[in-house]
Each structure stands twice: as structure tokens, then as C-alpha cells.
Design an enzyme around this catalytic site. Sequence first.
Site, PDB file in Angstrom:
ATOM      1  N   SER A 135       0.827  -1.201   0.000  1.00  0.00           N
ATOM      2  CA  SER A 135       0.000   0.000   0.000  1.00  0.00           C
ATOM      3  C   SER A 135       0.867   1.257   0.000  1.00  0.00           C
ATOM      4  O   SER A 135       1.661   1.465  -0.903  1.00  0.00           O
ATOM      5  CB  SER A 135      -0.951  -0.038   1.201  1.00  0.00           C
ATOM      6  OG  SER A 135      -1.972   0.919   1.074  1.00  0.00           O
ATOM      7  N   LYS A 187     -23.493  14.889   7.793  1.00  0.00           N
ATOM      8  CA  LYS A 187     -22.481  15.284   8.768  1.00  0.00           C
ATOM      9  C   LYS A 187     -21.999  14.103   9.607  1.00  0.00           C
ATOM     10  O   LYS A 187     -20.847  14.050  10.035  1.00  0.00           O
ATOM     11  CB  LYS A 187     -23.052  16.380   9.674  1.00  0.00           C
ATOM     12  CG  LYS A 187     -22.075  16.956  10.680  1.00  0.00           C
ATOM     13  CD  LYS A 187     -20.926  17.661   9.998  1.00  0.00           C
ATOM     14  CE  LYS A 187     -19.987  18.289  11.010  1.00  0.00           C
ATOM     15  NZ  LYS A 187     -18.812  18.915  10.360  1.00  0.00           N
TER      16      LYS A 187
END
Length: 282
Positions: A135, A187
Site C-alpha cells: 500500500s 455530517k
Amino acid sequence: MKIARITGVAALIVFFLFGCTFLEVNMFPRRAPMKEVTLMGKGRDRIVLVEISGFLSTSRRRGALGMTSRPSSVEEVRRVLEMAARDPKVKGLLLRINSPGGTVTASDIIYHEISVYSRQHHWPVVACLMDIATSGAYYVALSAQEIVAHPTTVTGAIGVIALKMDVQGLLRKVGVRVEVYKSGAEKDAWFPFRPSSQREQEHIQAMIQGFSSRFFCLVKKRRSLSAPEWEEVKDGRVFGAPEALRLHLVDRLGYLEDAFEEVKTLAGIKKARLVAYLPEGT
């Protein structure tokens, strides 16, 4: 006799209570001076070893119980590069990478710092992959002109991943109810107290794809992969060293000394010392 005993006990109490003032525990240590240590080789020219290990992050690394801290992986790499830049005898960099990756930003900053310094000072860069270089750690390895992998290296996992837990069912079992008051519909999209809506999943996936496309473009730019090879690589799987060599994710299999010789060859020098910058006292 009693007075002597009382005095002795009082002295011991004072010693144990106040004797600890002689022991200094610095919870926020200053930057320890760095010293150069030769690891192998001879000569006036130097190849600098840059250690990239552990989880890559821009946050300071905490010690046991959070009582101590050390610089973040980004800070440590930058400090080594700054020291190398002050030495005109430095002719190249050898990245020793042993990391499962880390945050997108930290990986990108380390890649950027190595690329900028190597370009400014005309340093060749070779990466040596150790146990694991997946990664974000492989992202960093792409800053090198050559990548050498140990025969037992695990690498790949190209792409970006994000995790979100959904603990709503667990909370319901223990009788906990969470109320959320928010200014916008999404949110609390990352909160673990409810599953994501279809729209939120699409938005998060689009964001991940955006981060991944930067990684993919860098792999395509730095490595010469055929279309079939790219199809194998882009799904995020990990590879052993022989597979990585077959797919051209690495250039050769070898050891640290082989990577050291490769840096010297790219730098056009025959003799050099491989050096590391370590804090004094280590």
C-alpha cells in the site's frame, strides 16, 4: 536509642519521597542530536540509508502508556534528508522499507520529499523492500529508480481503503441509544452508530476512487506494466517477491548489499560507505 531509630526512619522516608528528584523523566524530549554511523563499505563518498518502517503517519508516535513520543515517520525521513543535503559527499539514497503502509497524506509527503531532494541534489535512489512493503509503503518505493525486493518480501496492495464500523446492533443489545443532532444530512456519515445511506456509500466510494487514481497514475508512470499485468495489480491484492518480479513491480530480488551496489552503479562511483543517521546514544 529511640531517637536514633526515629531519625533513621525519617531519613529513609525522606530519601524515598524526595530521592526521586534525581531521576528526570522527560515526557516531551527535545530533538536528540544525530550522528553518522557507517554500516558497510569504504571510501569518502557516502550513500545514506533512509529507514521507512512501521505505520506511516504525520502524527507523532506514542510510546508505552502515551508517556513518551518520538517524531512521526514523515518528520524522521525529512530530518535524514536535511542532514544528507548538508553533506557534499552524499552521492545517493538507499530506502530500506519495512511497512504495511499508512495514511494517504503521509505516504504522499514522504514520496514527495524523497523525489524533491533527490532531484535537487542529483541523487540516485534505490529502494530495498524488507518483510513487507504494501500500500502506502509501495507508494513511497515508487520514488526510487530501482526497486530491490528480498526473496521473502510481501508487496503490492496498490490502492486505498477506508473502514467504517457499524455498532448499532451491539448498542441495541446492551440498551444504549444514541441521539445525533447535526447541521447537515451527511455530517454523521462516518459515525459508527448507523449504517451509511446509499448516497453516502456512493460519495465515500467516489472519494476513495479519487485517492486511488493518484496512486494508479503513479504506478503507471514509474513502472512499465503491460495491460495484463495491470489487470492483476490494480485489484489491490498482495504479491510475494517472485510474483512482484514477474509483474514488474520490482526490478530484481536481492539483499541490502545488492541494493547498495545498485546505488553506487547509478551514482557512477566504485567506493562508498553506507551510512545511517542515528540519535546519539543509540
